[in-house]
Motif scaffolding. Sequence first.
Motif, PDB file in Angstrom:
ATOM      1  N   SER A  28       0.853  -1.185   0.000  1.00  0.00           N
ATOM      2  CA  SER A  28       0.000   0.000   0.000  1.00  0.00           C
ATOM      3  C   SER A  28       0.890   1.237   0.000  1.00  0.00           C
ATOM      4  N   LEU A  29       0.392   2.313  -0.581  1.00  0.00           N
ATOM      5  CA  LEU A  29       1.180   3.544  -0.655  1.00  0.00           C
ATOM      6  C   LEU A  29       1.588   4.007   0.735  1.00  0.00           C
ATOM      7  N   GLU A  30       0.683   3.881   1.693  1.00  0.00           N
ATOM      8  CA  GLU A  30       0.950   4.354   3.052  1.00  0.00           C
ATOM      9  C   GLU A  30       2.026   3.525   3.749  1.00  0.00           C
ATOM     10  N   GLN A  83       0.997  12.226  -5.595  1.00  0.00           N
ATOM     11  CA  GLN A  83       0.313  13.362  -6.218  1.00  0.00           C
ATOM     12  C   GLN A  83      -0.920  12.899  -6.983  1.00  0.00           C
ATOM     13  N   LEU A  84      -0.785  11.775  -7.696  1.00  0.00           N
ATOM     14  CA  LEU A  84      -1.924  11.242  -8.439  1.00  0.00           C
ATOM     15  C   LEU A  84      -3.074  10.906  -7.491  1.00  0.00           C
ATOM     16  N   LYS A  85      -2.761  10.332  -6.342  1.00  0.00           N
ATOM     17  CA  LYS A  85      -3.810   9.994  -5.376  1.00  0.00           C
ATOM     18  C   LYS A  85      -4.534  11.245  -4.895  1.00  0.00           C
ATOM     19  N   GLU A  86      -3.792  12.334  -4.722  1.00  0.00           N
ATOM     20  CA  GLU A  86      -4.389  13.575  -4.231  1.00  0.00           C
ATOM     21  C   GLU A  86      -5.297  14.231  -5.264  1.00  0.00           C
ATOM     22  N   THR A  91      -8.476   7.442 -10.753  1.00  0.00           N
ATOM     23  CA  THR A  91      -7.406   6.872 -11.582  1.00  0.00           C
ATOM     24  C   THR A  91      -6.377   6.153 -10.721  1.00  0.00           C
ATOM     25  N   PHE A  92      -6.064   6.726  -9.565  1.00  0.00           N
ATOM     26  CA  PHE A  92      -5.143   6.066  -8.638  1.00  0.00           C
ATOM     27  C   PHE A  92      -5.659   4.671  -8.289  1.00  0.00           C
ATOM     28  N   ASN A  93      -6.935   4.569  -7.976  1.00  0.00           N
ATOM     29  CA  ASN A  93      -7.505   3.272  -7.598  1.00  0.00           C
ATOM     30  C   ASN A  93      -7.525   2.290  -8.764  1.00  0.00           C
ATOM     31  N   HIS A  95      -5.208   1.938 -10.944  1.00  0.00           N
ATOM     32  CA  HIS A  95      -3.865   1.375 -11.094  1.00  0.00           C
ATOM     33  C   HIS A  95      -3.350   0.690  -9.829  1.00  0.00           C
ATOM     34  N   PHE A  96      -3.757   1.199  -8.659  1.00  0.00           N
ATOM     35  CA  PHE A  96      -3.098   0.770  -7.427  1.00  0.00           C
ATOM     36  C   PHE A  96      -4.060   0.258  -6.358  1.00  0.00           C
ATOM     37  N   ALA A  97      -5.226  -0.222  -6.774  1.00  0.00           N
ATOM     38  CA  ALA A  97      -6.175  -0.764  -5.794  1.00  0.00           C
ATOM     39  C   ALA A  97      -5.565  -1.933  -5.025  1.00  0.00           C
ATOM     40  N   ALA A  98      -4.736  -2.731  -5.704  1.00  0.00           N
ATOM     41  CA  ALA A  98      -4.108  -3.886  -5.053  1.00  0.00           C
ATOM     42  C   ALA A  98      -2.787  -3.527  -4.384  1.00  0.00           C
ATOM     43  N   GLY A  99      -2.316  -2.311  -4.583  1.00  0.00           N
ATOM     44  CA  GLY A  99      -1.049  -1.886  -4.010  1.00  0.00           C
ATOM     45  C   GLY A  99      -0.101  -1.365  -5.071  1.00  0.00           C
ATOM     46  N   VAL A 100       0.998  -0.786  -4.623  1.00  0.00           N
ATOM     47  CA  VAL A 100       2.021  -0.231  -5.513  1.00  0.00           C
ATOM     48  C   VAL A 100       3.075  -1.310  -5.782  1.00  0.00           C
TER      49      VAL A 100
END
Length: 240
Positions: A28-30, A83-86, A91-93, A95-100
């Motif tokens: 996850s991004l966090e 930045q994309l998430k913000e 769009t962030f979700n 590409h990255f719903a499962a993680g980065v």
Amino acid sequence: MSLNDLIKTAQSNTKRGIAAPNNNAVMSLEAIKPRDADTRPLNSAHVEALAESIAALGLIEPLAVDKQGRLLAGGHRLAAISQLKEIDLETFNQHFAAGVPVRVMEFDAQREPSRALEVEIAENEQRRDYTPAEVRAIADRLRKAGYKDGKGRPKAGEKALAPALQTIIGKSRRTVMSYLAGEEPPKNVQSCTFIKKALKELEQWEVAAPDSPGAQTLIKQLPKFKQLLRDAISESIKPN
């Protein structure tokens, strides 16, 4: 130990090699922890350009992290994803719903700071070289996402294709345009790509080398061989 000392140690530390990564991980991004300090300060324009390309294509090159999730390489990409998430959560979700996507290096950066710098330097020096066919495929995906071919400044609201490709593949506009035109890279570029691949494979073998007398004898000679390869890379990219 100063940052310059760490960099010198990392550059000269060829005997140990770089830890083999786990290439199939996501986080996850966090959960990805930023570095305490960057050898390359973030460039806001580069981050913005990367965020646009990631929105269109996703993350092409995974981030490198240590086994604790601390960032080793990819500071601009991490900032661009944040930045994309913000600015565009949808769009962030996508590409990255499962993680980065990340490559996990099996060591602790806080315990081995010189090794962490070794990975960062290797990432910067051995950036992937895309083939002309791969560049054209990326260009097609960018066009479908609304990027436009053309000379000069794009019109208001348009996104130019060539600068986006320059950001993604790390090549000059001239090289990008020659790839799009279907031209093969110059022989010195092809040679550089081959030598970089050989150097990378040699470093990977060094990590996994058996603990036999023959292998250990060869390992003692590797710094010399690797330096010859690095010298050949430097020579191949000199302008004619």
